[in-house]
Design a protein around this motif. Structure first.
Motif, PDB file in Angstrom:
ATOM      1  N   UNK A   1     -14.354   3.218   8.583  1.00 48.56           N
ATOM      2  CA  UNK A   1     -14.890   3.926   7.420  1.00 48.56           C
ATOM      3  C   UNK A   1     -14.449   5.380   7.466  1.00 48.56           C
ATOM      4  N   UNK A   2     -14.297   5.979   6.296  1.00 45.53           N
ATOM      5  CA  UNK A   2     -13.855   7.371   6.211  1.00 45.53           C
ATOM      6  C   UNK A   2     -14.670   8.083   5.144  1.00 45.53           C
ATOM      7  N   UNK A   3     -14.835   9.395   5.312  1.00 45.90           N
ATOM      8  CA  UNK A   3     -15.786  10.130   4.481  1.00 45.90           C
ATOM      9  C   UNK A   3     -15.157  10.689   3.200  1.00 45.90           C
ATOM     10  N   UNK A   4     -13.870  10.984   3.207  1.00 48.16           N
ATOM     11  CA  UNK A   4     -13.208  11.562   2.037  1.00 48.16           C
ATOM     12  C   UNK A   4     -12.262  10.523   1.437  1.00 48.16           C
ATOM     13  N   UNK A   5     -12.516  10.110   0.210  1.00 48.20           N
ATOM     14  CA  UNK A   5     -11.714   9.044  -0.399  1.00 48.20           C
ATOM     15  C   UNK A   5     -10.360   9.531  -0.918  1.00 48.20           C
ATOM     16  N   UNK A   6     -10.103  10.831  -0.858  1.00 44.26           N
ATOM     17  CA  UNK A   6      -8.817  11.371  -1.326  1.00 44.26           C
ATOM     18  C   UNK A   6      -7.759  11.186  -0.242  1.00 44.26           C
TER      19      UNK A   6
ATOM     20  N   UNK B   1      -1.476   0.634   4.391  1.00 45.03           N
ATOM     21  CA  UNK B   1      -1.962   0.331   3.044  1.00 45.03           C
ATOM     22  C   UNK B   1      -1.901   1.610   2.223  1.00 45.03           C
ATOM     23  N   UNK B   2      -1.170   1.552   1.121  1.00 41.94           N
ATOM     24  CA  UNK B   2      -1.117   2.696   0.212  1.00 41.94           C
ATOM     25  C   UNK B   2      -2.456   2.811  -0.516  1.00 41.94           C
ATOM     26  N   UNK B   3      -2.759   4.008  -1.015  1.00 43.62           N
ATOM     27  CA  UNK B   3      -4.051   4.238  -1.657  1.00 43.62           C
ATOM     28  C   UNK B   3      -4.236   3.367  -2.907  1.00 43.62           C
ATOM     29  N   UNK B   4      -3.129   2.953  -3.520  1.00 49.15           N
ATOM     30  CA  UNK B   4      -3.207   2.137  -4.739  1.00 49.15           C
ATOM     31  C   UNK B   4      -3.317   0.638  -4.442  1.00 49.15           C
ATOM     32  N   UNK B   5      -3.201   0.276  -3.165  1.00 50.01           N
ATOM     33  CA  UNK B   5      -3.238  -1.131  -2.789  1.00 50.01           C
ATOM     34  C   UNK B   5      -4.628  -1.548  -2.333  1.00 50.01           C
TER      35      UNK B   5
ATOM     36  N   UNK C   1     -12.751   3.704  -2.827  1.00 50.36           N
ATOM     37  CA  UNK C   1     -13.919   4.330  -3.456  1.00 50.36           C
ATOM     38  C   UNK C   1     -15.135   4.324  -2.536  1.00 50.36           C
ATOM     39  N   UNK C   2     -15.252   3.295  -1.707  1.00 55.69           N
ATOM     40  CA  UNK C   2     -16.390   3.240  -0.788  1.00 55.69           C
ATOM     41  C   UNK C   2     -16.027   3.763   0.594  1.00 55.69           C
TER      42      UNK C   2
END
Lengths: 115, 113
Positions: A24-29, A50-54, A69-70
């Protein structure tokens, strides 16, 4: 500040079982998320990117998913083998501050497959 | 295609000394990053070089410095070694920056006594 958490810290399962490792990670950017394998005292072997769009990536018995997003990713290992015993690390690359390309790592999950 | 190679694999130094670690990036890769991994921890970013210039630095003091050469290989220098500098030092290479995959070397195990 981005923080990456991996739970559990250690996991032991009998050979042949399917298993899931969590990240898990805290910043979704983020630009992407990468899963690595590390054998004791050795360097890191890239398993999946995994790319951010995948949503997911697959390689052999490994499948990684990403829910940006989560702030979560999972690494699924099918039909585990003793050779899968290692520490598994996830790392995220920030999607902001272009040019500051550091990977932020979790502390890893130490996986032991029992023959 | 050769992977990322680091030298030496192991090193023992005395507190106060200086050390230089070396990294050859994977063929075709122009970006090199260095990480420090303490026992039981995840790697921590030290700095990154892109086309011979530093373009990102983590929370490490100035006695940690680096270079990247025209062939994109790199050095990590640490001055005035402290006991807490004992760690596995990892080098990673990639193509450019942004949405790229990082490939790591086998690491250099530094022990400061």
């Amino acid at each position: 500040k981005q923080e990456v958490t991996q739970i559990p810290a250690a996991l032991s399962v009998p050979e042949g079982e399917n298993l899931v490792l969590n990240c898990s990670f805290t910043d979704s950017a983020i630009y992407n998320l990468q899963w690595f394998r590390q054998d004791p005292g050795k360097g890191l072997t890239s398993l999946l990117l995994i790319q951010s769009s995948q949503r997911e990536q697959t390689s052999g018995r490994l499948n990684a998913s990403l829910d940006k997003s989560s702030g979560r990713s999972t690494l699924y290992i099918a039909a585990s083998q003793p050779g899968d015993s290692a520490t598994y690390l996830c790392a995220v690359r920030p999607g902001t501050n272009f040019g500051n390309e550091k990977l932020t790592f979790g502390t890893g999950t130490r996986l032991t497959i029992i023959p | 295609e050769t992977g990322v190679t680091q030298s030496p694999t192991h090193l023992i130094k005395t507190r106060g000394q200086q050390v230089t670690l070396r990294c050859s990036s994977q063929s075709g890769h122009n970006t090199v990053s260095w990480y420090q991994q303490a026992l039981g921890q995840g790697p921590q970013f030290i700095f990154q070089y892109y086309r011979e210039e530093e373009n990102g630095r983590g929370n490490f003091p100035p006695r940690f410095s680096g270079l990247q050469f025209p062939n994109y290989s790199s050095e990590l220098n640490v001055n005035a070694l402290e006991l807490d500098d004992s760690a596995l030092y990892l080098c990673a290479s990639s193509v450019g920056f942004g949405n790229t995959e990082a490939f790591f070397g086998q690491g250099t195990r530094l022990t400061v006594v």
